[in-house]
Design an enzyme around this catalytic site. Structure first.
Site, PDB file in Angstrom:
ATOM      1  N   ASP A  74       0.834  -1.205   0.000  1.00 50.69           N
ATOM      2  CA  ASP A  74       0.000   0.000   0.000  1.00 50.69           C
ATOM      3  C   ASP A  74       0.865   1.250   0.000  1.00 50.69           C
ATOM      4  O   ASP A  74       1.494   1.573   1.002  1.00 50.69           O
ATOM      5  CB  ASP A  74      -0.898  -0.038   1.240  1.00 50.69           C
ATOM      6  CG  ASP A  74      -1.844   1.147   1.330  1.00 50.69           C
ATOM      7  OD1 ASP A  74      -1.933   1.911   0.352  1.00 50.69           O
ATOM      8  OD2 ASP A  74      -2.493   1.294   2.375  1.00 50.69           O
TER       9      ASP A  74
ATOM     10  N   SER B 251      -1.246  16.797 -10.999  1.00 47.60           N
ATOM     11  CA  SER B 251      -1.601  16.538 -12.395  1.00 47.60           C
ATOM     12  C   SER B 251      -1.864  17.867 -13.089  1.00 47.60           C
ATOM     13  O   SER B 251      -2.312  18.835 -12.470  1.00 47.60           O
ATOM     14  CB  SER B 251      -2.852  15.657 -12.465  1.00 47.60           C
ATOM     15  OG  SER B 251      -3.370  15.607 -13.781  1.00 47.60           O
TER      16      SER B 251
END
Length: 401
Positions: A106, A271
């Protein structure tokens, strides 16, 4: 608001599992994902899991639809449907002689915790338990404790040992292994899951009074390069983790990097924008984390509604926990930017799973109730993704899908 480390739930989600490719080279190795045969996709459960992981209460209607008890103040224990499990599990060797446990990898957490002989029997439901007493290399860390709190008021906690932990033929001789004494019921019900292995930055580790390093932080100086790369697949196909190197055969074109902010302990990047279908690319900064432990893609509501507004019959369903749509619909691609590069998520990836009858559950959902944008599996499996701890930075490259 981004949750504090103490509220980060490692309700791991879906990626992790690994079996080593034979004879790894010194300083580099590849591990393959292993699919949990008992896994069954269920969109609402994945949304609930994400809320809990990031310390947020599950919305009432969603909790009710999943049969989760809500009387936390009265000491009730939450229950979860059978689908609430992990799709990918990871064989990891701990101790001397080696004890093999199935863990989740994870990148959204930093604790390596396991079911063990310290775990109260009422929390154990078929899991393999690590036994420190059977390991000649196990050493208890005096007064060390760990605790992770979840959004439903439950927690997992325990004591800490150091022991040998081996993955892909490479070992950390004195890795902190967090031994569970109490476990949230969501983990108890996952009988195939023996614990979690965090790959975020060590600043998120919950051990007190002295934080402990992740397995990757401990091993990275022994790798050819302090990196790992993920190549996740769709349709149940086996994906891989590459440690210490970049496999050029797994991507097409160049890798475009974005800088990482480690202030929250995540693999957090920005992004450069998005596009829906064949529409115009919209340049806008989208701050989010790359998280192998989260199944879906969670973005701002404005982007999510812009996407689903192009799908006839799609609607937000509060009982489902997000957008659902007619299974017969042809979904548009979704593109997000990494600098000047464009990563295209095929429309088929946006159909996560059947929901009810002829209705399906979307792979893109709103992050508004979670407090952070998450580039989970839906995004990760559309690219070859490099987690580079040297700068740090994250690289995205297109690949053959």
């Amino acid at each position: 608001m981004i949750p504090s480390p103490s509220t980060l739930a490692l309700v791991s989600a879906f990626f992790g599992a690994v079996t080593a490719v034979p004879a790894p080279q010194p300083g580099r190795f590849t591990v393959n994902q292993v699919r949990n045969a008992n896994f069954k996709r269920h969109g609402p459960s994945q949304v609930a899991k994400t809320y809990l992981k990031f310390g947020r209460p599950v919305p009432d209607e969603l909790a009710a639809s999943l049969g989760m008890t809500a009387k936390r103040s009265e000491g009730s224990v939450s229950t979860y449907p059978q689908e609430y499990d992990s799709e990918w599990l990871t064989p990891v060797s701990i101790g001397t002689p080696a004890q093999t446990l199935m863990l989740d990898f994870d990148t959204g957490s930093s604790d390596l915790w396991v079911f063990s002989t310290d775990t109260s029997s009422r929390y154990v439901n078929g899991q393999t338990e690590y036994s420190p007493a059977k390991s000649s290399t196990a050493k208890k860390i005096t007064n060390a404790k760990w605790s992770i709190s979840y959004g439903d008021g439950s927690s997992s906690s325990g004591i800490v040992y150091t022991d040998v932990v081996t993955i892909g033929g490479l070992s950390v001789a004195s890795q902190a292994v967090e031994s569970a004494q109490t476990v949230s019921s969501s983990f108890t019900e996952e009988s195939d899951l023996d614990g979690l292995l965090g790959l975020a930055f060590s600043s998120l580790n919950t051990v007190t009074p002295t934080q402990q390093k992740t397995w990757f932080d401990n091993i990275k100086s022994s790798l050819d390069s302090p990196i790992f790369a993920v190549d996740f697949k769709t349709g149940g196909a086996t994906g891989t983790y590459d440690f210490g190197f970049i496999d050029a055969s797994k991507h097409t074109g160049s890798i475009t990097y974005a800088s990482i902010s480690t202030s929250q302990g995540f693999w957090e990047f920005t992004s450069s924008g998005y596009a829906v279908g064949s529409g115009t690319f919209k340049s806008t900064s989208i701050d989010g984390i790359a998280d192998t432990g989260t199944t879906l893609l969670y973005l701002p509501s404005t982007i999510v509604s812009a996407y689903w507004s192009t799908v006839s019959g799609a609607k937000s369903n509060s009982a489902a926990g997000g957008y659902v749509f007619p299974c017969s619909a042809t979904l548009p691609n979704f593109t997000f930017g990494v600098g000047s590069a464009r990563i295209v998520i095929p429309g088929s990836y946006m159909n996560y799973a059947p929901y009810s009858g002829t209705t399906c559950f979307g792979g893109l959902q709103s992050s508004s109730g979670i407090g952070i944008n998450i580039f989970g599996d839906v995004a990760l499996k559309a690219a070859y993704v490099v987690f580079d701890a040297s700068t740090p930075r994250i690289g995205w490259a297109s690949k053959t899908l």
